[in-house]
Design a protein around this motif. Structure first.
Motif, PDB file in Angstrom:
ATOM      1  N   VAL A  15      -4.414   5.091   5.541  1.00  0.00           N
ATOM      2  CA  VAL A  15      -4.655   3.750   6.076  1.00  0.00           C
ATOM      3  C   VAL A  15      -3.342   2.977   6.186  1.00  0.00           C
ATOM      4  O   VAL A  15      -3.067   2.337   7.201  1.00  0.00           O
ATOM      5  N   LEU A  16      -2.512   3.046   5.138  1.00  0.00           N
ATOM      6  CA  LEU A  16      -1.225   2.338   5.173  1.00  0.00           C
ATOM      7  C   LEU A  16      -0.343   2.852   6.303  1.00  0.00           C
ATOM      8  O   LEU A  16       0.380   2.074   6.927  1.00  0.00           O
ATOM      9  N   ALA A  17      -0.402   4.141   6.565  1.00  0.00           N
ATOM     10  CA  ALA A  17       0.430   4.732   7.614  1.00  0.00           C
ATOM     11  C   ALA A  17      -0.029   4.306   9.005  1.00  0.00           C
ATOM     12  O   ALA A  17       0.779   4.241   9.934  1.00  0.00           O
ATOM     13  N   SER A  18      -1.313   3.976   9.145  1.00  0.00           N
ATOM     14  CA  SER A  18      -1.850   3.686  10.477  1.00  0.00           C
ATOM     15  C   SER A  18      -1.968   2.195  10.785  1.00  0.00           C
ATOM     16  O   SER A  18      -2.291   1.826  11.908  1.00  0.00           O
ATOM     17  N   SER A  19      -1.734   1.335   9.798  1.00  0.00           N
ATOM     18  CA  SER A  19      -1.897  -0.108  10.012  1.00  0.00           C
ATOM     19  C   SER A  19      -0.676  -0.855   9.483  1.00  0.00           C
ATOM     20  O   SER A  19      -0.193  -0.556   8.391  1.00  0.00           O
ATOM     21  N   SER A  20      -0.211  -1.840  10.245  1.00  0.00           N
ATOM     22  CA  SER A  20       0.960  -2.576   9.775  1.00  0.00           C
ATOM     23  C   SER A  20       0.594  -3.631   8.730  1.00  0.00           C
ATOM     24  O   SER A  20       1.291  -3.797   7.742  1.00  0.00           O
ATOM     25  N   ASP A  21      -0.522  -4.358   8.940  1.00  0.00           N
ATOM     26  CA  ASP A  21      -0.961  -5.367   7.980  1.00  0.00           C
ATOM     27  C   ASP A  21      -2.280  -4.925   7.354  1.00  0.00           C
ATOM     28  O   ASP A  21      -3.245  -4.619   8.065  1.00  0.00           O
ATOM     29  N   VAL A  22      -2.293  -4.898   6.012  1.00  0.00           N
ATOM     30  CA  VAL A  22      -3.475  -4.418   5.290  1.00  0.00           C
ATOM     31  C   VAL A  22      -3.823  -5.424   4.198  1.00  0.00           C
ATOM     32  O   VAL A  22      -2.955  -5.844   3.430  1.00  0.00           O
ATOM     33  N   LEU A  23      -5.101  -5.791   4.142  1.00  0.00           N
ATOM     34  CA  LEU A  23      -5.622  -6.642   3.081  1.00  0.00           C
ATOM     35  C   LEU A  23      -6.432  -5.763   2.148  1.00  0.00           C
ATOM     36  O   LEU A  23      -7.367  -5.094   2.590  1.00  0.00           O
ATOM     37  N   ALA A  54      -8.789  -4.325   6.630  1.00  0.00           N
ATOM     38  CA  ALA A  54      -9.312  -4.724   5.324  1.00  0.00           C
ATOM     39  C   ALA A  54      -9.893  -3.500   4.608  1.00  0.00           C
ATOM     40  O   ALA A  54     -10.705  -2.772   5.170  1.00  0.00           O
ATOM     41  N   ILE A  55      -9.430  -3.298   3.364  1.00  0.00           N
ATOM     42  CA  ILE A  55      -9.907  -2.158   2.588  1.00  0.00           C
ATOM     43  C   ILE A  55     -10.262  -2.604   1.168  1.00  0.00           C
ATOM     44  O   ILE A  55      -9.759  -3.605   0.673  1.00  0.00           O
ATOM     45  N   LYS A  56     -11.149  -1.831   0.544  1.00  0.00           N
ATOM     46  CA  LYS A  56     -11.540  -2.087  -0.839  1.00  0.00           C
ATOM     47  C   LYS A  56     -11.160  -0.869  -1.684  1.00  0.00           C
ATOM     48  O   LYS A  56     -11.368   0.259  -1.270  1.00  0.00           O
ATOM     49  N   VAL A  57     -10.609  -1.141  -2.878  1.00  0.00           N
ATOM     50  CA  VAL A  57     -10.234  -0.074  -3.805  1.00  0.00           C
ATOM     51  C   VAL A  57     -10.935  -0.343  -5.127  1.00  0.00           C
ATOM     52  O   VAL A  57     -10.685  -1.355  -5.781  1.00  0.00           O
TER      53      VAL A  57
END
Length: 105
Positions: A15-23, A54-57
């Motif tokens: 996800v980090l590799a494919s998106s510039s801004d991540v929440l 937007a992602i949840k961990v």
């Protein structure tokens, strides 16, 4: 829904590799304030879908990510731009508070 549940560290890295801004919402199933933040996070994600991913961990499922990002209390929201943490929001908050925080960063 525009929120992606992260299942592994590899999934997170993808996800980090494919998106510039991540929440990121760091949470746990046993956390009451985290449960109250779920609908707020989903509403924010829907409003900001054009601007960020937007992602949840779940910290119980992937404790290594919580450790990597120094998560000591939950819920914790992190905003990453180009894979770097630019801001952190601790604790439960209203939708308007989260939107205001994001707009400031």
């Amino acid at each position: 829904m525009n929120v992606e549940e992260i299942r592994s560290e590899q999934h997170f890295n993808d996800v980090l590799a494919s998106s510039s801004d991540v929440l990121i919402d760091f949470w746990a199933s046993w956390c009451g304030p985290c449960k109250s933040m779920t609908p707020v996070f989903e509403q924010v994600a829907n409003e900001k879908v054009a601007e960020l991913k937007a992602i949840k961990v779940n910290i119980d499922d992937i404790p290594s990510l919580a450790q990597k990002y120094g998560i000591r209390s939950i819920p914790s929201l992190l905003l990453l731009k180009n894979k770097l943490v630019t801001s952190e929001h601790l604790g439960a908050a209203s939708k308007s508070d989260v939107i205001e925080w994001l707009n400031e960063h």
